[in-house]
Design a protein around this motif. Sequence first.
Motif, PDB file in Angstrom:
ATOM      1  N   ASP A   1       0.834  -1.200   0.000  1.00 48.10           N
ATOM      2  CA  ASP A   1       0.000   0.000   0.000  1.00 48.10           C
ATOM      3  C   ASP A   1       0.873   1.255   0.000  1.00 48.10           C
ATOM      4  N   ARG A   2       1.991   1.226   0.748  1.00 50.94           N
ATOM      5  CA  ARG A   2       2.880   2.387   0.774  1.00 50.94           C
ATOM      6  C   ARG A   2       3.498   2.605  -0.609  1.00 50.94           C
ATOM      7  N   ALA A   3       3.861   1.510  -1.275  1.00 50.74           N
ATOM      8  CA  ALA A   3       4.415   1.619  -2.627  1.00 50.74           C
ATOM      9  C   ALA A   3       3.382   2.218  -3.587  1.00 50.74           C
ATOM     10  N   ALA A   4       2.124   1.761  -3.470  1.00 51.13           N
ATOM     11  CA  ALA A   4       1.052   2.307  -4.321  1.00 51.13           C
ATOM     12  C   ALA A   4       0.812   3.777  -4.008  1.00 51.13           C
ATOM     13  N   SER A   5       0.924   4.135  -2.734  1.00 55.28           N
ATOM     14  CA  SER A   5       0.689   5.529  -2.339  1.00 55.28           C
ATOM     15  C   SER A   5       1.728   6.464  -2.932  1.00 55.28           C
ATOM     16  N   MET A   6       2.949   5.974  -3.147  1.00 57.68           N
ATOM     17  CA  MET A   6       4.006   6.807  -3.724  1.00 57.68           C
ATOM     18  C   MET A   6       3.645   7.279  -5.123  1.00 57.68           C
ATOM     19  N   ILE A   7       2.757   6.560  -5.815  1.00 61.23           N
ATOM     20  CA  ILE A   7       2.332   6.974  -7.161  1.00 61.23           C
ATOM     21  C   ILE A   7       0.851   7.373  -7.166  1.00 61.23           C
ATOM     22  N   GLY A   8       0.337   7.771  -5.983  1.00 65.81           N
ATOM     23  CA  GLY A   8      -1.010   8.321  -5.915  1.00 65.81           C
ATOM     24  C   GLY A   8      -2.119   7.323  -6.062  1.00 65.81           C
ATOM     25  N   GLN A   9      -1.846   6.074  -5.678  1.00 65.33           N
ATOM     26  CA  GLN A   9      -2.894   5.046  -5.694  1.00 65.33           C
ATOM     27  C   GLN A   9      -3.052   4.535  -4.256  1.00 65.33           C
ATOM     28  N   GLY A  10      -3.540   3.333  -4.078  1.00 59.34           N
ATOM     29  CA  GLY A  10      -3.676   2.784  -2.735  1.00 59.34           C
ATOM     30  C   GLY A  10      -4.655   3.571  -1.887  1.00 59.34           C
ATOM     31  N   GLN A  11      -4.196   3.935  -0.666  1.00 57.64           N
ATOM     32  CA  GLN A  11      -5.079   4.623   0.277  1.00 57.64           C
ATOM     33  C   GLN A  11      -5.015   6.144   0.171  1.00 57.64           C
ATOM     34  N   VAL A  12      -4.337   6.663  -0.849  1.00 57.39           N
ATOM     35  CA  VAL A  12      -4.267   8.116  -1.039  1.00 57.39           C
ATOM     36  C   VAL A  12      -5.497   8.579  -1.819  1.00 57.39           C
ATOM     37  N   THR A  13      -6.202   9.556  -1.287  1.00 57.61           N
ATOM     38  CA  THR A  13      -7.302  10.183  -2.019  1.00 57.61           C
ATOM     39  C   THR A  13      -7.131  11.695  -1.948  1.00 57.61           C
ATOM     40  N   MET A  14      -7.557  12.365  -2.996  1.00 53.73           N
ATOM     41  CA  MET A  14      -7.452  13.819  -3.056  1.00 53.73           C
ATOM     42  C   MET A  14      -8.650  14.405  -3.794  1.00 53.73           C
ATOM     43  N   SER A  15      -8.972  15.624  -3.446  1.00 53.25           N
ATOM     44  CA  SER A  15      -9.945  16.393  -4.222  1.00 53.25           C
ATOM     45  C   SER A  15      -9.186  17.232  -5.237  1.00 53.25           C
ATOM     46  N   PRO A  16      -9.830  17.701  -6.290  1.00 52.35           N
ATOM     47  CA  PRO A  16      -9.174  18.652  -7.187  1.00 52.35           C
ATOM     48  C   PRO A  16      -8.664  19.888  -6.436  1.00 52.35           C
ATOM     49  N   LEU A  17      -9.398  20.321  -5.418  1.00 52.57           N
ATOM     50  CA  LEU A  17      -8.936  21.427  -4.579  1.00 52.57           C
ATOM     51  C   LEU A  17      -7.606  21.075  -3.911  1.00 52.57           C
ATOM     52  N   GLY A  18      -7.508  19.847  -3.364  1.00 52.31           N
ATOM     53  CA  GLY A  18      -6.290  19.438  -2.701  1.00 52.31           C
ATOM     54  C   GLY A  18      -5.092  19.453  -3.623  1.00 52.31           C
ATOM     55  N   MET A  19      -5.257  18.948  -4.845  1.00 49.96           N
ATOM     56  CA  MET A  19      -4.133  18.936  -5.771  1.00 49.96           C
ATOM     57  C   MET A  19      -3.800  20.344  -6.271  1.00 49.96           C
ATOM     58  N   ALA A  20      -4.785  21.234  -6.295  1.00 47.20           N
ATOM     59  CA  ALA A  20      -4.487  22.641  -6.597  1.00 47.20           C
ATOM     60  C   ALA A  20      -3.649  23.251  -5.479  1.00 47.20           C
ATOM     61  N   ALA A  21      -3.888  22.820  -4.234  1.00 40.47           N
ATOM     62  CA  ALA A  21      -3.097  23.291  -3.101  1.00 40.47           C
ATOM     63  C   ALA A  21      -1.641  22.843  -3.240  1.00 40.47           C
TER      64      ALA A  21
END
Length: 637
Positions: free
Chosen positions: A507-527
Amino acid sequence: MRRLLAAALTVILLASGCAPGGSDGESPAPQGSTTGGATPSGELPAADSVLADVAAALTAKDVSKLKMAASNAAAQQELETIFAGMDGIYPTFEPGELAYEGEGAVGTLKVTFALGEDGWTYSTPAAFTLRADEWVLEWSPTLVHPELTNSTRLRFTQEEARRGPINDNTGLALVEERALFEVGLDKARITEAEWPGAATQLATLLGIDAEAYKAKVLAGGPRAFVIAKTLPQVEIPAAVADVPGRHVREIRAVLGPSSSFAAPILGTVGEPTAEMIEASDGKLTTNDRVGRSGLQLRYDDKLRGVPMIRIDLVQRNAAEGESPAPSPMEPRTLFLQDESVSEGIDLSMDRDLQAKAEEVLKAQPGLASLVVVNLADGGLLAAAQSPSGGTYPHATFGKFAPGSTFKVVSSLAMMRHGLTPSSTVHCPATLAIDTYTFGNYTGYSQTGAITLTDAFKYSCNTAFVAGADTVTSEQLHAAAGSLGVGTDYDAGFTSNFGTVQPGNRIDRAASMIGQGQVTMSPLGMAAVAASVGAGRTVVPWLVKGHEASPTAAPLTAAEAQNLQAMMKATVDSGTAQSLKGVMIGAKTGTAQWGPTGNQQTHAWMIAYNDKVAVSAFVEVGDSGGTTAAPLISALFG
């Protein structure tokens, strides 16, 4: 300012004139006790329970079963008449003190209306007569209010305060309450034979379907007011005045530049829900208009103000067969809460940029969004989404896998662990982490020993997946915090700054490329893009005075410069070259989502120039460069 007008209430508890608090020097008896005169002797039964029964019956709006001298049916009818003009507003009754005199007793009732800001409470008399060893209520309208008579009733009136505006970043109202006018036919004012012609004439003047409106008019009742169109006064044609039976009625409406303009953020205004009314402790009724969603809901107390509420004593209508009163009485105000001036709120939103973003997305199939942040102060300038998104705030509150755009965060975490943009990393075609094998996107060719900058600008998955062996979950979360995400901030509006909570090694490996347990809103990625572009941690804000402050370790100048160099390389010679001349730095991203065997792809692009940062998101797309980047080009090109 609010003020309460209440008539002086005098309840004579004792015919002998004794003070209701007892003899001189004695303290008043507690509520519900017997006072004044003599307490009931062994020859008189106590009346306390009877007074309590009266209070309960009045509160239940049903006096049909009380023992009383008058007709129960007549008393019930009178109670309903008294409240017929109160729009469902009704008080509670509580038993108070009792006094006895001879064969009678007089009690007090505490009457409480839960309305307005402070409510309204007063006392009324309840007289009883002893008959056959039982207390019998002497029915009177004064049980409800001391000034009521058998020819008067109560009337409730409410007028809303003008709702406060929601202003843009120049101080001009994006949304405000305005006067509109309903134009239609009052069928009662003309003959039936005139209905079709008048309907056709009015519809033609207003530019609506004449046949449809004529059918609507003919289908209505004989005294109906049938609305043809609602519009501002300046748009009502002068010739409308010549239409037989025409009627123009003013209404107030909360309006923005259009019905869809920033609707998921600004929200709506309407009648309160049953849950809102119940939770308001009497401050809200179905007569109110309140914020139902978005900023209108969040800041409703400020925007709504305090309505004018009045209860008048008015003359009853003459019963069937009765003659009207020769000299009708003037209404007399018993309770008044003055209207207060509501307040507006000021936003960072740029009206023109929001409108243009919505125009860019208007023809976009499926869900897509554009979020723009001001680098100078972190203000949210625009947050738009395609029509298929409806009124749910996907742009600011959505939860999506950010894919390779999250490599900005991963790069910061890896650099904090000793790497630099020029450090060598390894980019194999595939990389097995425990039981899962990661690969690069189809067509990727920049494999082998490459720099971190090359891995970033060409978006090598395996180089970042390998970083999971040195970057801990806590370090990845800390890097996200320095870029404005991964923490649940209350930023004053409906916002989601993402979750970064990787679990096991895969899961940590997947999170490094924005998958796994990482979630974001478009607002978050604009931040994230804004933090890099501004060179400091940015938590976007929208409502002035309700800014959130970052709580993570700040982004340093050196860290920002390294990330800026890598994002600039992505525009100059990497996967975001289509934004050359529009943006200085950028990062593309794709993320797989959906059930195994039927997965689809999110398409992302985050970018910044010298003034703004932007996030473009397409829920079902091809890639960031081919699907999301054109939205940014259309907005700023």
